[in-house]
Design a protein around this motif. Structure first.
Motif, short mmCIF file in Angstrom:
data_model
loop_
_atom_site.label_atom_id
_atom_site.label_comp_id
_atom_site.label_asym_id
_atom_site.label_seq_id
_atom_site.Cartn_x
_atom_site.Cartn_y
_atom_site.Cartn_z
N GLU A 1 0.82 -1.21 0.00
CA GLU A 1 0.00 0.00 0.00
C GLU A 1 0.86 1.26 0.00
OE1 GLU A 1 -2.93 0.07 3.04
OE2 GLU A 1 -3.80 -1.87 2.50
N HIS A 2 1.73 1.39 0.99
CA HIS A 2 2.56 2.58 1.10
C HIS A 2 3.99 2.33 0.63
CE1 HIS A 2 -0.75 4.34 3.23
NE2 HIS A 2 -0.73 3.35 4.11
N ARG A 3 4.39 1.07 0.54
CA ARG A 3 5.68 0.69 -0.01
C ARG A 3 5.62 -0.78 -0.39
NH1 ARG A 3 10.79 0.21 3.75
NH2 ARG A 3 11.32 -1.22 2.04
N VAL A 4 6.63 -1.26 -1.09
CA VAL A 4 6.64 -2.64 -1.57
C VAL A 4 6.68 -3.61 -0.39
CG1 VAL A 4 7.94 -4.36 -2.87
CG2 VAL A 4 7.76 -2.03 -3.74
N THR A 5 5.76 -4.60 -0.44
CA THR A 5 5.78 -5.68 0.55
C THR A 5 5.88 -7.05 -0.10
OG1 THR A 5 3.35 -5.77 0.57
CG2 THR A 5 4.42 -4.34 2.21
N GLY A 6 5.69 -7.12 -1.41
CA GLY A 6 5.75 -8.42 -2.07
C GLY A 6 5.62 -8.29 -3.57
N LEU A 7 5.71 -9.42 -4.24
CA LEU A 7 5.61 -9.48 -5.69
C LEU A 7 4.80 -10.70 -6.07
CD1 LEU A 7 6.63 -8.21 -8.41
CD2 LEU A 7 8.54 -9.83 -8.29
N LEU A 8 3.71 -10.48 -6.80
CA LEU A 8 2.89 -11.58 -7.30
C LEU A 8 3.43 -11.98 -8.68
CD1 LEU A 8 0.35 -13.38 -6.96
CD2 LEU A 8 -0.93 -11.59 -8.18
N THR A 9 3.77 -13.27 -8.83
CA THR A 9 4.36 -13.74 -10.07
C THR A 9 3.55 -14.91 -10.63
OG1 THR A 9 5.82 -15.36 -9.01
CG2 THR A 9 6.65 -13.10 -9.25
N GLU A 10 3.72 -15.13 -11.93
CA GLU A 10 3.07 -16.25 -12.61
C GLU A 10 4.14 -17.15 -13.22
OE1 GLU A 10 -0.33 -17.10 -16.04
OE2 GLU A 10 0.70 -15.17 -15.95
N ARG A 11 3.97 -18.44 -13.04
CA ARG A 11 4.88 -19.38 -13.67
C ARG A 11 4.62 -19.41 -15.17
NH1 ARG A 11 8.35 -23.33 -12.56
NH2 ARG A 11 8.43 -25.19 -13.87
N THR A 12 5.69 -19.50 -15.96
CA THR A 12 5.55 -19.51 -17.41
C THR A 12 6.21 -20.75 -18.00
OG1 THR A 12 7.63 -18.34 -17.83
CG2 THR A 12 5.67 -16.98 -17.43
N HIS A 13 6.03 -20.91 -19.27
CA HIS A 13 6.81 -21.89 -20.03
C HIS A 13 7.12 -21.27 -21.38
CE1 HIS A 13 3.54 -23.10 -22.81
NE2 HIS A 13 2.74 -22.91 -21.77
N ASP A 14 8.15 -21.75 -22.03
CA ASP A 14 8.53 -21.22 -23.33
C ASP A 14 7.60 -21.76 -24.40
OD1 ASP A 14 10.62 -19.78 -22.30
OD2 ASP A 14 12.14 -21.30 -22.73
N GLY A 15 6.96 -20.83 -25.12
CA GLY A 15 6.08 -21.22 -26.21
C GLY A 15 6.86 -21.68 -27.43
N PRO A 16 6.16 -22.09 -28.48
CA PRO A 16 6.83 -22.58 -29.69
C PRO A 16 7.78 -21.56 -30.30
CG PRO A 16 4.48 -23.10 -29.73
CD PRO A 16 4.69 -22.21 -28.57
N ASP A 17 7.44 -20.26 -30.17
CA ASP A 17 8.30 -19.22 -30.73
C ASP A 17 9.31 -18.69 -29.72
OD1 ASP A 17 6.55 -18.00 -29.04
OD2 ASP A 17 5.95 -16.42 -30.42
N GLY A 18 9.38 -19.32 -28.57
CA GLY A 18 10.32 -18.89 -27.53
C GLY A 18 9.76 -17.85 -26.59
N ALA A 19 8.60 -17.27 -26.92
CA ALA A 19 8.00 -16.26 -26.05
C ALA A 19 7.41 -16.92 -24.81
CB ALA A 19 6.92 -15.49 -26.80
N PRO A 20 7.49 -16.25 -23.64
CA PRO A 20 6.94 -16.86 -22.42
C PRO A 20 5.42 -16.89 -22.45
CG PRO A 20 7.68 -14.61 -21.99
CD PRO A 20 8.09 -14.93 -23.39
#
Length: 462
Positions: A280-299
């Protein structure tokens, strides 16, 4: 026999930017023999060398040693350095063009790219560009975040991300041998950071680290480096990318090392995309998503979300060029539109007498040496165009600046700054200690007499 024509007046070229790209362009101009050329190198900073001085990690002195060859360009009597002169503030593009046969824009890429996620502007979230500028002693820089948190996330898969992680994690005693400003060292001594997590959206095969930088992590005293072997794949012999293979081998070596319970640690996590900076007033965490490499290499996202409790987030996702006065600019790519170095207007036509080189020409890619080839291409076109121009009498830049009360920092002024930094370093057994505040830099650069500088006189810019 020289091909210079004694009837022709010397051609005058301005180079805007005193980093490697600009100085390589100046070098190309004075090496050729088709025209007698005088080069004025302008920079808004009172010190030359651009990203070599303010971007190369302080604990990489071998890379910084390139300033020796760049200084030889400035020492040539056909080249003049004008520091502390800013295009768009002290003079306009049109005033500059009126005073030179040609202008080469080589101002680099001082901006940064954004993540484009919620919470990115919370206190405790900043760009690696700002952090690097701070620890490198850039006079515009301020402490970009508080180091009062134990865990920091660095988002990126290039060498800048590793530089930032290394500076945050390595023992300050190692950094005391570098040219870091004393204020930076004091902040790092008081740092509460114990873990740095480097997050990459794609897999290790697509990371833009260099093997040397990865191997350097393994040699840090007092730092455990954590790599999940499950995220690595064995490089196939058919893989044509040798750098990717070398990176994977270096990562496998790091993954095979058991943690020793060191005071600090660096963790490399792949297939992890930032989704939201929390707090709220400063960083307390980071929400992330797991990815995989697609056919073209893009996540590609998997829908599997994880929250990292961190107190700071640094994005190291690339530099970005910034516009210069009214010079044509492509805001999407962050470059000056050009054809091999000739500046193009909004209609795609060349702007007479205007050229660009370096990151402002091609975007932030390549190594320092890439700028040499880039500048050679640009200068070759500039010389072709000079062949078609007859010499002309041009008004003087110095008269314009003096009339506005602007005193550029010349090469002798930079020499005084350089000497003062070496003297400061000697008081602490170092080769150099950076001076990082504008008043002291300008006082040294614009005076006619040496000015002794004491460490206690150096305030951090506010």
């Amino acid at each position: 026999m020289s091909r210079l024509s004694p009837q022709r007046p010397a051609r005058r070229v301005a180079v805007v930017g005193a980093g490697p790209a600009g100085l390589y362009a100046a070098e190309e101009l004075i090496r050729q023999s088709r025209h007698d050329v005088r080069v004025d190198v302008l920079d808004r900073l009172p010190a030359p060398y651009g990203l070599v001085r303010y971007g190369v990690a302080p604990d990489h002195p071998r890379i910084k040693s390139i300033t020796g060859s760049l200084r030889k360009v400035l020492d040539d009597p056909r080249v003049a350095f004008h520091g502390g002169v800013e295009l768009g503030t002290d003079l306009t593009r049109h005033e500059l063009l009126a005073r030179y046969d040609a202008v080469v824009y080589a101002a680099g890429a001082a901006g940064d790219r954004r993540l484009g996620i919620p919470g990115e502007d919370l206190p405790g979230s900043c760009s690696a560009t700002a952090f690097v500028s701070w620890y490198s002693g850039h006079p515009d820089a301020r402490p970009p975040l508080s180091l009062d948190t134990e865990r920091v996330a660095v988002i990126g898969a290039g060498n800048v991300a590793l530089d930032v992680a290394r500076v945050l994690a390595r023992p300050v005693a190692d950094l005391e041998r570098t040219d870091m400003p004393e204020q930076v060292l004091a902040a790092l001594r008081d740092s509460a950071v114990r873990e740095v997590v480097v997050l990459a959206r794609r897999g290790p095969r697509h990371a833009r680290f260099t093997p040397k930088e990865l191997r350097e992590l393994g040699g840090l005293d007092g730092v455990d480096v954590i790599v999940d072997p499950g995220q690595l794949t064995v490089p196939g012999s058919a893989d044509p990318d040798r750098t990717a293979q070398a990176n994977l081998r270096a990562l496998a070596d790091l993954a095979a090392r058991p943690p020793l319970g060191a005071p600090r640690r660096i963790a490399l996590r792949f297939f992890t995309r930032p989704h939201r900076v929390l707090g709220e007033h400063r960083v307390t965490g980071l929400l992330t998503e797991r990815t995989h490499d697609g056919p073209d290499g893009a996540p590609q996202g998997t829908g599997d979300f994880t929250t990292f409790p961190v107190g700071a987030v640094l994005r190291a996702v690339g530099y970005r060029g910034l516009p210069l006065d009214t010079v044509p600019f492509d805001p999407t790519r962050g470059v000056v539109p050009n054809d091999r170095g000739r500046v193009l207007d909004t209609e795609g036509m060349p702007c007479p007498g205007e050229y660009v080189t370096g990151w402002l020409k091609r975007g932030p890619s390549g190594v320092i040496g890439t700028n040499k080839l880039d500048s050679a291409e640009t200068v070759a076109l500039l010389l072709e165009d000079l062949d078609r121009l007859s010499g002309r009498q041009l008004p003087d830049l110095e008269g314009l600046l003096i009339g506005r009360g602007i005193r550029p920092v010349g090469l002798s002024g930079w020499a005084r700054i350089d000497s003062a930094e070496q003297d400061l370093g000697a008081t602490r057994g170092r080769d150099r200690t950076k001076i990082a505040d504008w008043p002291t830099l300008l006082r040294l650069g614009r005076t006619d007499h040496p000015v002794p500088v004491e460490p206690e006189e150096l305030p951090w810019p506010s």
